[in-house]
Scaffold this motif. Structure first.
Motif, PDB file in Angstrom:
ATOM      1  N   ARG A 127     -26.834 -63.890 -66.203  1.00  0.00           N
ATOM      2  CA  ARG A 127     -27.847 -62.931 -65.773  1.00  0.00           C
ATOM      3  C   ARG A 127     -29.218 -63.588 -65.726  1.00  0.00           C
ATOM      4  N   ALA A 128     -29.508 -64.408 -66.737  1.00  0.00           N
ATOM      5  CA  ALA A 128     -30.797 -65.111 -66.762  1.00  0.00           C
ATOM      6  C   ALA A 128     -30.916 -66.073 -65.581  1.00  0.00           C
ATOM      7  N   GLU A 129     -29.803 -66.757 -65.243  1.00  0.00           N
ATOM      8  CA  GLU A 129     -29.830 -67.673 -64.106  1.00  0.00           C
ATOM      9  C   GLU A 129     -29.979 -66.910 -62.787  1.00  0.00           C
ATOM     10  N   ALA A 130     -29.268 -65.791 -62.664  1.00  0.00           N
ATOM     11  CA  ALA A 130     -29.375 -64.981 -61.445  1.00  0.00           C
ATOM     12  C   ALA A 130     -30.793 -64.443 -61.273  1.00  0.00           C
ATOM     13  N   ASP A 131     -31.417 -64.112 -62.403  1.00  0.00           N
ATOM     14  CA  ASP A 131     -32.801 -63.635 -62.353  1.00  0.00           C
ATOM     15  C   ASP A 131     -33.733 -64.759 -61.925  1.00  0.00           C
ATOM     16  N   PHE A 132     -33.478 -65.984 -62.429  1.00  0.00           N
ATOM     17  CA  PHE A 132     -34.309 -67.129 -62.044  1.00  0.00           C
ATOM     18  C   PHE A 132     -34.202 -67.384 -60.536  1.00  0.00           C
ATOM     19  N   TYR A 133     -32.982 -67.338 -59.998  1.00  0.00           N
ATOM     20  CA  TYR A 133     -32.790 -67.587 -58.569  1.00  0.00           C
ATOM     21  C   TYR A 133     -33.119 -66.357 -57.715  1.00  0.00           C
ATOM     22  N   GLN A 134     -33.429 -65.231 -58.400  1.00  0.00           N
ATOM     23  CA  GLN A 134     -33.817 -63.996 -57.711  1.00  0.00           C
ATOM     24  C   GLN A 134     -32.763 -63.528 -56.708  1.00  0.00           C
ATOM     25  N   ILE A 135     -31.490 -63.532 -57.163  1.00  0.00           N
ATOM     26  CA  ILE A 135     -30.390 -63.068 -56.315  1.00  0.00           C
ATOM     27  C   ILE A 135     -30.076 -61.630 -56.737  1.00  0.00           C
ATOM     28  N   GLN A 136     -30.714 -60.671 -56.108  1.00  0.00           N
ATOM     29  CA  GLN A 136     -30.585 -59.279 -56.512  1.00  0.00           C
ATOM     30  C   GLN A 136     -29.164 -58.740 -56.418  1.00  0.00           C
ATOM     31  N   PRO A 137     -28.393 -59.050 -55.352  1.00  0.00           N
ATOM     32  CA  PRO A 137     -27.009 -58.562 -55.313  1.00  0.00           C
ATOM     33  C   PRO A 137     -26.169 -59.055 -56.493  1.00  0.00           C
ATOM     34  N   LEU A 138     -26.408 -60.258 -56.960  1.00  0.00           N
ATOM     35  CA  LEU A 138     -25.669 -60.762 -58.120  1.00  0.00           C
ATOM     36  C   LEU A 138     -26.089 -60.022 -59.382  1.00  0.00           C
ATOM     37  N   LEU A 139     -27.373 -59.747 -59.532  1.00  0.00           N
ATOM     38  CA  LEU A 139     -27.843 -58.975 -60.681  1.00  0.00           C
ATOM     39  C   LEU A 139     -27.202 -57.583 -60.685  1.00  0.00           C
ATOM     40  N   ASP A 140     -27.111 -56.967 -59.502  1.00  0.00           N
ATOM     41  CA  ASP A 140     -26.468 -55.652 -59.407  1.00  0.00           C
ATOM     42  C   ASP A 140     -24.991 -55.741 -59.777  1.00  0.00           C
ATOM     43  N   ALA A 141     -24.327 -56.800 -59.329  1.00  0.00           N
ATOM     44  CA  ALA A 141     -22.903 -56.974 -59.636  1.00  0.00           C
ATOM     45  C   ALA A 141     -22.675 -57.167 -61.133  1.00  0.00           C
ATOM     46  N   LEU A 142     -23.579 -57.879 -61.792  1.00  0.00           N
ATOM     47  CA  LEU A 142     -23.452 -58.092 -63.239  1.00  0.00           C
ATOM     48  C   LEU A 142     -23.641 -56.779 -64.001  1.00  0.00           C
ATOM     49  N   ARG A 143     -24.568 -55.948 -63.534  1.00  0.00           N
ATOM     50  CA  ARG A 143     -24.761 -54.648 -64.189  1.00  0.00           C
ATOM     51  C   ARG A 143     -23.511 -53.780 -64.031  1.00  0.00           C
ATOM     52  N   GLU A 144     -22.917 -53.798 -62.849  1.00  0.00           N
ATOM     53  CA  GLU A 144     -21.691 -53.026 -62.629  1.00  0.00           C
ATOM     54  C   GLU A 144     -20.558 -53.540 -63.502  1.00  0.00           C
ATOM     55  N   LEU A 145     -20.499 -54.860 -63.666  1.00  0.00           N
ATOM     56  CA  LEU A 145     -19.461 -55.450 -64.518  1.00  0.00           C
ATOM     57  C   LEU A 145     -19.623 -54.989 -65.958  1.00  0.00           C
ATOM     58  N   GLU A 146     -20.851 -54.970 -66.445  1.00  0.00           N
ATOM     59  CA  GLU A 146     -21.093 -54.545 -67.820  1.00  0.00           C
ATOM     60  C   GLU A 146     -20.701 -53.080 -68.032  1.00  0.00           C
ATOM     61  N   VAL A 147     -20.969 -52.246 -67.048  1.00  0.00           N
ATOM     62  CA  VAL A 147     -20.577 -50.846 -67.158  1.00  0.00           C
ATOM     63  C   VAL A 147     -19.058 -50.715 -67.152  1.00  0.00           C
ATOM     64  N   THR A 148     -18.401 -51.459 -66.258  1.00  0.00           N
ATOM     65  CA  THR A 148     -16.939 -51.410 -66.149  1.00  0.00           C
ATOM     66  C   THR A 148     -16.262 -51.870 -67.436  1.00  0.00           C
ATOM     67  N   GLN A 149     -16.814 -52.918 -68.047  1.00  0.00           N
ATOM     68  CA  GLN A 149     -16.228 -53.467 -69.275  1.00  0.00           C
ATOM     69  C   GLN A 149     -16.645 -52.692 -70.512  1.00  0.00           C
ATOM     70  N   GLY A 150     -17.538 -51.731 -70.335  1.00  0.00           N
ATOM     71  CA  GLY A 150     -17.974 -50.947 -71.478  1.00  0.00           C
ATOM     72  C   GLY A 150     -18.966 -51.661 -72.360  1.00  0.00           C
ATOM     73  N   THR A 151     -19.581 -52.741 -71.850  1.00  0.00           N
ATOM     74  CA  THR A 151     -20.579 -53.448 -72.637  1.00  0.00           C
ATOM     75  C   THR A 151     -21.916 -52.756 -72.488  1.00  0.00           C
ATOM     76  N   GLU A 152     -22.803 -53.083 -73.394  1.00  0.00           N
ATOM     77  CA  GLU A 152     -24.110 -52.461 -73.399  1.00  0.00           C
ATOM     78  C   GLU A 152     -24.911 -52.882 -72.168  1.00  0.00           C
ATOM     79  N   VAL A 153     -25.447 -51.904 -71.455  1.00  0.00           N
ATOM     80  CA  VAL A 153     -26.261 -52.197 -70.294  1.00  0.00           C
ATOM     81  C   VAL A 153     -27.637 -52.657 -70.766  1.00  0.00           C
ATOM     82  N   VAL A 154     -28.119 -53.721 -70.124  1.00  0.00           N
ATOM     83  CA  VAL A 154     -29.406 -54.260 -70.523  1.00  0.00           C
ATOM     84  C   VAL A 154     -30.513 -53.243 -70.261  1.00  0.00           C
ATOM     85  N   THR A 155     -31.327 -53.016 -71.233  1.00  0.00           N
ATOM     86  CA  THR A 155     -32.440 -52.082 -71.102  1.00  0.00           C
ATOM     87  C   THR A 155     -33.750 -52.845 -71.058  1.00  0.00           C
TER      88      THR A 155
END
Length: 267
Positions: free
Chosen positions: A92-120
Protein backbone atom coordinates in the motif's frame (compact mmCIF):
# COMPACT_ATOMS: atom_id res chain seq x y z
CA UNK A 1 24.72 9.84 -19.76
CA UNK A 2 22.68 12.51 -21.52
CA UNK A 3 18.91 12.40 -21.01
CA UNK A 4 17.02 10.66 -23.80
CA UNK A 5 13.39 9.73 -24.30
CA UNK A 6 12.64 5.99 -24.20
CA UNK A 7 10.69 4.73 -27.22
CA UNK A 8 7.30 3.03 -27.23
CA UNK A 9 7.16 -0.53 -28.47
CA UNK A 10 10.61 -1.55 -27.21
CA UNK A 11 11.71 -3.04 -23.88
CA UNK A 12 12.52 -0.81 -20.91
CA UNK A 13 14.80 -1.95 -18.09
CA UNK A 14 14.19 -0.69 -14.56
CA UNK A 15 16.44 -1.11 -11.54
CA UNK A 16 14.15 -0.88 -8.51
CA UNK A 17 16.13 -0.99 -5.29
CA UNK A 18 18.71 -3.29 -6.89
CA UNK A 19 16.21 -5.63 -8.61
CA UNK A 20 16.04 -5.52 -12.41
CA UNK A 21 12.73 -5.59 -14.29
CA UNK A 22 12.06 -5.58 -18.04
CA UNK A 23 8.79 -4.15 -19.30
CA UNK A 24 7.41 -1.71 -21.88
CA UNK A 25 6.41 1.93 -21.90
CA UNK A 26 2.85 0.88 -22.68
CA UNK A 27 2.74 -1.02 -19.37
CA UNK A 28 4.41 1.75 -17.34
CA UNK A 29 2.03 4.39 -18.68
CA UNK A 30 -1.16 2.34 -18.30
CA UNK A 31 -2.37 4.86 -15.71
CA UNK A 32 -1.31 8.28 -17.05
CA UNK A 33 -2.14 10.07 -13.77
CA UNK A 34 0.30 7.91 -11.80
CA UNK A 35 3.89 8.85 -11.05
CA UNK A 36 5.16 6.21 -13.48
CA UNK A 37 2.77 7.51 -16.13
CA UNK A 38 4.23 10.98 -15.72
CA UNK A 39 7.85 9.75 -15.66
CA UNK A 40 7.57 7.68 -18.84
CA UNK A 41 4.99 9.59 -20.86
CA UNK A 42 5.76 10.05 -24.52
CA UNK A 43 8.33 12.77 -25.04
CA UNK A 44 9.66 12.70 -21.46
CA UNK A 45 13.46 12.94 -21.21
CA UNK A 46 14.88 10.78 -18.42
CA UNK A 47 18.52 10.28 -17.38
CA UNK A 48 19.50 6.64 -17.80
CA UNK A 49 22.30 4.69 -16.11
CA UNK A 50 24.94 2.58 -17.82
CA UNK A 51 24.79 -1.18 -17.41
CA UNK A 52 26.97 -4.09 -18.60
CA UNK A 53 27.80 -4.36 -22.30
CA UNK A 54 26.49 -0.88 -23.04
CA UNK A 55 22.96 -1.54 -21.79
CA UNK A 56 21.05 1.17 -19.96
CA UNK A 57 18.40 1.20 -17.24
CA UNK A 58 16.34 3.61 -15.17
CA UNK A 59 16.92 3.53 -11.42
CA UNK A 60 14.11 3.93 -8.86
CA UNK A 61 15.09 3.93 -5.19
CA UNK A 62 12.16 1.89 -3.84
CA UNK A 63 11.45 -1.63 -2.60
CA UNK A 64 12.44 -4.03 -5.39
CA UNK A 65 10.53 -7.03 -4.07
CA UNK A 66 7.21 -5.15 -3.78
CA UNK A 67 7.59 -3.70 -7.29
CA UNK A 68 6.88 -7.15 -8.73
CA UNK A 69 3.25 -6.77 -7.64
CA UNK A 70 3.13 -3.16 -8.83
CA UNK A 71 4.27 -4.25 -12.29
CA UNK A 72 1.88 -7.20 -12.42
CA UNK A 73 -1.01 -4.86 -11.62
CA UNK A 74 0.05 -2.58 -14.48
CA UNK A 75 0.19 -5.56 -16.83
CA UNK A 76 -3.02 -7.30 -15.76
CA UNK A 77 -5.16 -4.44 -14.55
CA UNK A 78 -6.12 -6.44 -11.47
CA UNK A 79 -4.56 -7.41 -8.15
CA UNK A 80 -3.21 -10.97 -8.03
CA UNK A 81 -1.26 -11.70 -4.83
CA UNK A 82 0.09 -15.06 -3.63
CA UNK A 83 -1.97 -16.94 -1.07
CA UNK A 84 -1.07 -15.82 2.44
CA UNK A 85 0.63 -12.63 1.26
CA UNK A 86 1.47 -10.68 4.41
CA UNK A 87 2.98 -7.42 3.21
CA UNK A 88 -0.10 -5.48 2.17
CA UNK A 89 0.94 -2.51 4.33
CA UNK A 90 4.23 -2.26 2.44
CA UNK A 91 2.51 -2.72 -0.92
CA UNK A 92 0.00 0.00 0.00
CA UNK A 93 2.85 2.37 0.84
CA UNK A 94 4.51 1.61 -2.51
CA UNK A 95 1.24 2.06 -4.42
CA UNK A 96 0.78 5.39 -2.66
CA UNK A 97 4.33 6.44 -3.63
CA UNK A 98 3.68 5.59 -7.29
CA UNK A 99 0.24 7.25 -7.01
CA UNK A 100 -1.59 4.32 -8.64
CA UNK A 101 -5.13 4.99 -7.44
CA UNK A 102 -6.75 1.86 -8.96
CA UNK A 103 -4.24 -0.30 -7.07
CA UNK A 104 -4.96 1.55 -3.82
CA UNK A 105 -8.68 0.92 -4.38
CA UNK A 106 -8.01 -2.77 -5.07
CA UNK A 107 -6.01 -3.10 -1.85
CA UNK A 108 -8.84 -1.55 0.16
CA UNK A 109 -11.31 -4.00 -1.39
CA UNK A 110 -8.97 -6.87 -0.57
CA UNK A 111 -8.77 -5.81 3.07
CA UNK A 112 -12.55 -5.68 3.32
CA UNK A 113 -12.91 -9.08 1.64
CA UNK A 114 -10.35 -10.68 3.97
CA UNK A 115 -11.93 -9.07 7.00
CA UNK A 116 -8.80 -7.12 7.86
CA UNK A 117 -8.92 -3.71 9.40
CA UNK A 118 -9.50 -0.97 6.85
CA UNK A 119 -6.91 1.76 7.03
CA UNK A 120 -8.30 4.89 8.63
CA UNK A 121 -7.12 8.46 8.49
CA UNK A 122 -4.41 9.21 11.03
CA UNK A 123 -1.82 11.80 12.02
CA UNK A 124 1.77 11.08 13.02
CA UNK A 125 4.19 13.71 14.29
CA UNK A 126 7.76 13.31 15.54
CA UNK A 127 10.11 16.02 16.75
CA UNK A 128 13.63 15.77 18.12
CA UNK A 129 16.03 18.27 19.63
CA UNK A 130 19.68 18.04 20.71
CA UNK A 131 21.34 19.91 23.58
CA UNK A 132 25.17 19.79 23.81
CA UNK A 133 27.01 20.38 27.07
CA UNK A 134 30.58 20.13 28.29
CA UNK A 135 31.14 17.67 31.13
CA UNK A 136 34.25 18.03 33.32
CA UNK A 137 35.71 15.07 35.19
CA UNK A 138 38.92 13.85 36.78
CA UNK A 139 40.81 11.28 34.73
CA UNK A 140 43.37 9.06 36.39
CA UNK A 141 46.68 9.12 34.51
CA UNK A 142 48.81 7.29 37.06
CA UNK A 143 48.86 5.88 40.63
CA UNK A 144 48.80 9.37 42.16
CA UNK A 145 48.24 11.45 39.08
CA UNK A 146 44.80 12.87 38.22
CA UNK A 147 44.07 15.26 35.42
CA UNK A 148 41.04 17.44 34.78
CA UNK A 149 39.40 16.46 31.47
CA UNK A 150 36.28 17.35 29.59
CA UNK A 151 33.98 15.70 27.06
CA UNK A 152 31.04 16.94 25.03
CA UNK A 153 27.78 15.14 25.73
CA UNK A 154 24.81 15.52 23.36
CA UNK A 155 21.44 14.94 25.00
CA UNK A 156 18.55 14.18 22.64
CA UNK A 157 14.88 14.69 23.49
CA UNK A 158 12.14 13.41 21.21
CA UNK A 159 8.35 13.49 21.28
CA UNK A 160 6.15 11.14 19.26
CA UNK A 161 2.44 11.68 18.68
CA UNK A 162 0.39 9.20 16.65
CA UNK A 163 -3.37 8.70 16.44
CA UNK A 164 -2.98 5.15 15.08
CA UNK A 165 -2.75 2.85 18.15
CA UNK A 166 -1.18 0.02 16.13
CA UNK A 167 1.59 2.21 14.73
CA UNK A 168 2.15 3.76 18.16
CA UNK A 169 2.47 0.28 19.69
CA UNK A 170 5.10 -0.69 17.13
CA UNK A 171 7.07 2.48 17.95
CA UNK A 172 6.86 1.78 21.68
CA UNK A 173 8.16 -1.74 21.16
CA UNK A 174 10.94 -0.62 18.83
CA UNK A 175 12.20 2.05 21.24
CA UNK A 176 11.63 -0.06 24.35
CA UNK A 177 8.97 2.21 25.86
CA UNK A 178 6.70 0.57 28.44
CA UNK A 179 2.97 0.44 27.75
CA UNK A 180 1.12 3.17 29.60
CA UNK A 181 4.06 5.57 29.62
CA UNK A 182 2.68 8.99 28.80
CA UNK A 183 -0.71 8.01 30.28
CA UNK A 184 -3.07 5.11 29.72
CA UNK A 185 -4.35 5.26 26.17
CA UNK A 186 -2.23 8.33 25.47
CA UNK A 187 -1.38 8.91 21.78
CA UNK A 188 2.11 10.19 22.57
CA UNK A 189 5.31 9.39 24.48
CA UNK A 190 8.65 11.03 25.21
CA UNK A 191 12.23 9.80 24.74
CA UNK A 192 15.47 11.16 26.19
CA UNK A 193 18.92 9.72 25.62
CA UNK A 194 22.60 10.63 25.43
CA UNK A 195 25.17 8.42 23.66
CA UNK A 196 28.34 7.94 25.66
CA UNK A 197 31.03 10.08 23.98
CA UNK A 198 34.53 8.85 23.34
CA UNK A 199 36.81 9.76 26.22
CA UNK A 200 34.15 9.86 28.93
CA UNK A 201 34.67 7.02 31.45
CA UNK A 202 31.64 4.81 31.88
CA UNK A 203 31.58 5.45 35.63
CA UNK A 204 31.22 9.20 34.95
CA UNK A 205 28.56 8.51 32.32
CA UNK A 206 26.53 6.49 34.82
CA UNK A 207 27.09 9.04 37.60
CA UNK A 208 25.50 11.71 35.43
CA UNK A 209 22.37 9.57 35.14
CA UNK A 210 22.60 9.35 31.36
CA UNK A 211 21.23 6.48 29.29
CA UNK A 212 21.54 5.22 25.75
CA UNK A 213 18.69 4.54 23.32
CA UNK A 214 18.44 1.15 21.66
CA UNK A 215 16.00 -0.13 19.04
CA UNK A 216 14.89 -3.72 18.63
CA UNK A 217 14.63 -5.02 15.06
CA UNK A 218 12.18 -7.60 13.72
CA UNK A 219 14.74 -10.37 14.25
CA UNK A 220 15.35 -9.26 17.84
CA UNK A 221 18.68 -7.59 17.12
CA UNK A 222 19.55 -4.46 19.12
CA UNK A 223 21.27 -1.40 17.71
CA UNK A 224 22.08 1.92 19.34
CA UNK A 225 20.54 5.18 18.17
CA UNK A 226 23.44 7.63 18.14
CA UNK A 227 21.67 10.81 17.10
CA UNK A 228 18.99 12.56 15.10
CA UNK A 229 19.55 10.76 11.75
CA UNK A 230 19.32 7.31 13.33
CA UNK A 231 16.17 8.23 15.25
CA UNK A 232 14.40 9.75 12.25
CA UNK A 233 15.36 6.80 10.04
CA UNK A 234 13.53 4.47 12.43
CA UNK A 235 10.53 6.81 12.52
CA UNK A 236 10.38 6.99 8.71
CA UNK A 237 10.52 3.22 8.35
CA UNK A 238 7.64 2.62 10.78
CA UNK A 239 5.55 5.45 9.29
CA UNK A 240 5.85 4.10 5.73
CA UNK A 241 5.14 0.54 6.88
CA UNK A 242 1.81 1.76 8.28
CA UNK A 243 0.69 3.64 5.19
CA UNK A 244 1.63 7.17 6.21
CA UNK A 245 2.99 9.71 3.76
CA UNK A 246 5.39 12.51 4.63
CA UNK A 247 3.49 15.80 4.83
CA UNK A 248 6.01 18.35 6.13
CA UNK A 249 9.65 18.66 7.20
CA UNK A 250 11.09 21.39 9.43
CA UNK A 251 13.32 23.31 9.06
CA UNK A 252 14.93 22.10 5.80
CA UNK A 253 13.03 19.68 3.52
CA UNK A 254 16.28 19.03 1.64
CA UNK A 255 17.95 17.63 4.78
CA UNK A 256 15.37 15.12 5.94
CA UNK A 257 17.42 13.06 8.41
CA UNK A 258 18.81 16.13 10.17
CA UNK A 259 15.46 17.87 10.56
CA UNK A 260 13.85 18.77 13.87
CA UNK A 261 10.28 17.86 13.03
CA UNK A 262 8.49 15.42 10.69
CA UNK A 263 4.77 15.32 10.10
CA UNK A 264 3.00 12.36 8.44
CA UNK A 265 -0.61 11.93 7.39
CA UNK A 266 -2.72 9.00 6.25
CA UNK A 267 -5.98 9.58 4.42
Amino acid sequence: MPSQAPSFGGPVTLNVGGTLYATTLETLTRFPDSMLGAMFREGAALPSNSGPLGSSYYFIDRDGKAFRHILNFLRLGCLDLPRGYGETALLRAEADFYQIQPLLDALRELEVTQGTEVVTAALFHADVDATPRLVHFSARRGPHHYELSAARVDTFRANIFCTDPTCLGVLRTRFGVAEGEGGEGSPHFHLEWAPCPEGLPEVEYRRLGLKQLWVVGEAGERREVLGTPGFLEEVLQVALEHGFRLDSVFPDPEDLLNSRSLRFVRH
